[in-house]
Scaffold this motif. Structure first.
Motif, PDB file in Angstrom:
ATOM      1  N   THR A 104       7.189 -17.278   2.961  1.00  0.00           N
ATOM      2  CA  THR A 104       7.662 -15.946   3.310  1.00  0.00           C
ATOM      3  C   THR A 104       6.526 -15.149   3.936  1.00  0.00           C
ATOM      4  O   THR A 104       5.397 -15.182   3.434  1.00  0.00           O
ATOM      5  N   ILE A 105       6.804 -14.443   5.025  1.00  0.00           N
ATOM      6  CA  ILE A 105       5.832 -13.533   5.623  1.00  0.00           C
ATOM      7  C   ILE A 105       5.813 -12.242   4.811  1.00  0.00           C
ATOM      8  O   ILE A 105       6.853 -11.662   4.520  1.00  0.00           O
ATOM      9  N   VAL A 106       4.606 -11.789   4.455  1.00  0.00           N
ATOM     10  CA  VAL A 106       4.434 -10.616   3.601  1.00  0.00           C
ATOM     11  C   VAL A 106       3.759  -9.506   4.403  1.00  0.00           C
ATOM     12  O   VAL A 106       2.887  -9.766   5.242  1.00  0.00           O
ATOM     13  N   ASP A 107       4.142  -8.277   4.136  1.00  0.00           N
ATOM     14  CA  ASP A 107       3.529  -7.119   4.790  1.00  0.00           C
ATOM     15  C   ASP A 107       2.083  -6.973   4.312  1.00  0.00           C
ATOM     16  O   ASP A 107       1.832  -6.690   3.132  1.00  0.00           O
ATOM     17  N   ALA A 108       1.121  -7.164   5.214  1.00  0.00           N
ATOM     18  CA  ALA A 108      -0.291  -7.075   4.840  1.00  0.00           C
ATOM     19  C   ALA A 108      -0.685  -5.670   4.393  1.00  0.00           C
ATOM     20  O   ALA A 108      -1.703  -5.495   3.707  1.00  0.00           O
ATOM     21  N   ASN A 109       0.117  -4.652   4.735  1.00  0.00           N
ATOM     22  CA  ASN A 109      -0.190  -3.285   4.327  1.00  0.00           C
ATOM     23  C   ASN A 109      -0.010  -3.060   2.832  1.00  0.00           C
ATOM     24  O   ASN A 109      -0.425  -2.014   2.311  1.00  0.00           O
ATOM     25  N   LEU A 110       0.596  -4.021   2.132  1.00  0.00           N
ATOM     26  CA  LEU A 110       0.752  -3.909   0.678  1.00  0.00           C
ATOM     27  C   LEU A 110      -0.556  -4.185  -0.057  1.00  0.00           C
ATOM     28  O   LEU A 110      -0.681  -3.866  -1.243  1.00  0.00           O
ATOM     29  N   LEU A 111      -1.511  -4.809   0.623  1.00  0.00           N
ATOM     30  CA  LEU A 111      -2.808  -5.096  -0.004  1.00  0.00           C
ATOM     31  C   LEU A 111      -3.626  -3.819  -0.129  1.00  0.00           C
ATOM     32  O   LEU A 111      -3.549  -2.924   0.715  1.00  0.00           O
ATOM     33  N   ILE A 112      -4.422  -3.753  -1.193  1.00  0.00           N
ATOM     34  CA  ILE A 112      -5.317  -2.621  -1.400  1.00  0.00           C
ATOM     35  C   ILE A 112      -6.730  -3.155  -1.632  1.00  0.00           C
ATOM     36  O   ILE A 112      -6.914  -4.307  -2.023  1.00  0.00           O
ATOM     37  N   SER A 113      -7.716  -2.340  -1.369  1.00  0.00           N
ATOM     38  CA  SER A 113      -9.096  -2.732  -1.615  1.00  0.00           C
ATOM     39  C   SER A 113      -9.337  -2.819  -3.120  1.00  0.00           C
ATOM     40  O   SER A 113      -8.928  -1.929  -3.879  1.00  0.00           O
ATOM     41  N   GLY A 114      -9.966  -3.913  -3.545  1.00  0.00           N
ATOM     42  CA  GLY A 114     -10.226  -4.095  -4.968  1.00  0.00           C
ATOM     43  C   GLY A 114      -9.192  -4.977  -5.625  1.00  0.00           C
ATOM     44  O   GLY A 114      -8.718  -5.959  -5.035  1.00  0.00           O
ATOM     45  N   THR A 115      -8.786  -4.623  -6.847  1.00  0.00           N
ATOM     46  CA  THR A 115      -7.880  -5.460  -7.631  1.00  0.00           C
ATOM     47  C   THR A 115      -6.446  -5.360  -7.124  1.00  0.00           C
ATOM     48  O   THR A 115      -5.913  -4.265  -6.935  1.00  0.00           O
ATOM     49  N   ASN A 116      -5.840  -6.515  -6.888  1.00  0.00           N
ATOM     50  CA  ASN A 116      -4.436  -6.640  -6.522  1.00  0.00           C
ATOM     51  C   ASN A 116      -3.765  -7.554  -7.536  1.00  0.00           C
ATOM     52  O   ASN A 116      -4.432  -8.220  -8.332  1.00  0.00           O
TER      53      ASN A 116
END
Length: 311
Positions: free
Chosen positions: A161-173
């Motif tokens: 599945t292609i995931v929206d990269a904008n959901l990532l945050i700096s640090g802990t995910n």
């Protein structure tokens, strides 16, 4: 959230190693790394009641959950952590993102039995067709709507599945997944997840991708010839050949070649099977190919400046 099963269309792109050496040595080009692979250590829960709604979020206190190496399940021989037969299991994996701006694309892959819902930082990113309507969180004791067999233990590939990269945050995910079985008495269960990043700079902060991972072919442009093989969903056997379609793209010296180009060196029928003896056990296979006419008879053709031949 478009998803596709790599078993549906198997495409093999034959590229010389020197095409990727600059990548490996200097890290100058975009490349793929694994943020999470299945056999990392996860937190997991075999629930006897409904988990808190925040179980899928970053910062949830999962200290009471068990720790185990993925994949999870039982009976198929593809599980590093074997769980008791159950309707569901819940998985959490926290991971660190160094620089979200250096990540252009994200892929979520999972091999599973029978249904799943996956979340990234609390946001739903994928669910199988065997689960309820998107946006609805099923109860821990809800069975999946249908059966789905895992593929990788039998030589197949996970769903992607292609995931929206904008959901990532700096640090802990956090990647969180709930797996649901067809029934509490089902004969097997599997949860084998992966998360991949396309890195746009020269950094190498994550893990090496598995040998089976193939980047989306839309990313590919090369001055080397491309050989693309379409098996129409068939697995390639090692004891008898199947019929397939092969296209060869080569636009000449100094020109780039892409999978989107119309095959111009060859575009026709072939037979193909796995070749070799001991090498059949290696992740990267050798193949024997015969070019054929429409009736299936051997057909000699010249490929890439080589003499006419069919094998």
């Amino acid at each position: 959230m478009p998803a596709f099963d790599k078993n549906t269309t198997m495409k093999f792109i034959l590229i010389a190693l020197f095409q990727i050496l600059p990548f490996l040595i200097f890290g100058q080009l975009p490349h793929w790394e694994a943020a999470i692979i299945a056999n990392n250590t996860w937190r997991y829960l075999e629930p006897t009641s409904q988990p808190p709604v925040t179980w899928k979020n970053v910062g949830f206190n999962d200290n009471s959950w068990a720790t185990g190496q993925g994949g999870f399940g039982y009976a198929d021989g593809d599980d590093n952590t074997i769980v008791d037969p159950a309707v569901s299991i819940y998985l959490r994996k926290e991971f660190n993102v160094i620089d979200p701006s250096a990540i252009s694309d994200v892929l979520f892959d999972i091999d599973y039995d029978d249904g799943y819902i996956a979340y990234l930082n609390g946001h739903e990113i994928a669910r199988s067709s065997t689960m309820a309507t998107a946006g609805q969180d099923p109860a821990y004791n809800q069975i999946s709507d249908g059966e789905h067999e895992a593929e990788m233990y039998d030589g197949g590939f996970p769903e992607e599945t292609i995931v929206d990269a904008n959901l990532l945050i700096s640090g802990t995910n956090c990647l969180s997944i709930q797996i649901h079985n067809w029934s509490a008495n089902s004969s097997d269960m599997s949860a084998i997840p992966f998360l991949f990043f396309r890195i746009t700079d020269g950094s190498n902060n994550y893990q090496t991708t598995p040998t089976w991972f193939v980047p989306p072919i839309e990313d590919l442009e090369t001055e080397l010839p491309l050989v693309l093989i379409e098996t129409y969903g068939q697995s390639i056997p090692n004891n008898s050949a199947i019929t397939a379609q092969m296209g060869v793209v080569y636009n000449g010296v100094g020109s780039t070649n892409s999978p989107d180009d119309i095959p111009n060196e060859y575009n026709g029928r072939i037979s193909i099977e796995v070749r070799g003896s001991s090498s059949q056990m290696f992740p990267k296979k050798q193949y024997e190919i015969e070019t054929q006419d429409l009736g299936g008879a051997p057909m000699d053709v010249p490929l890439l400046g080589m003499p006419s031949e069919n094998d």
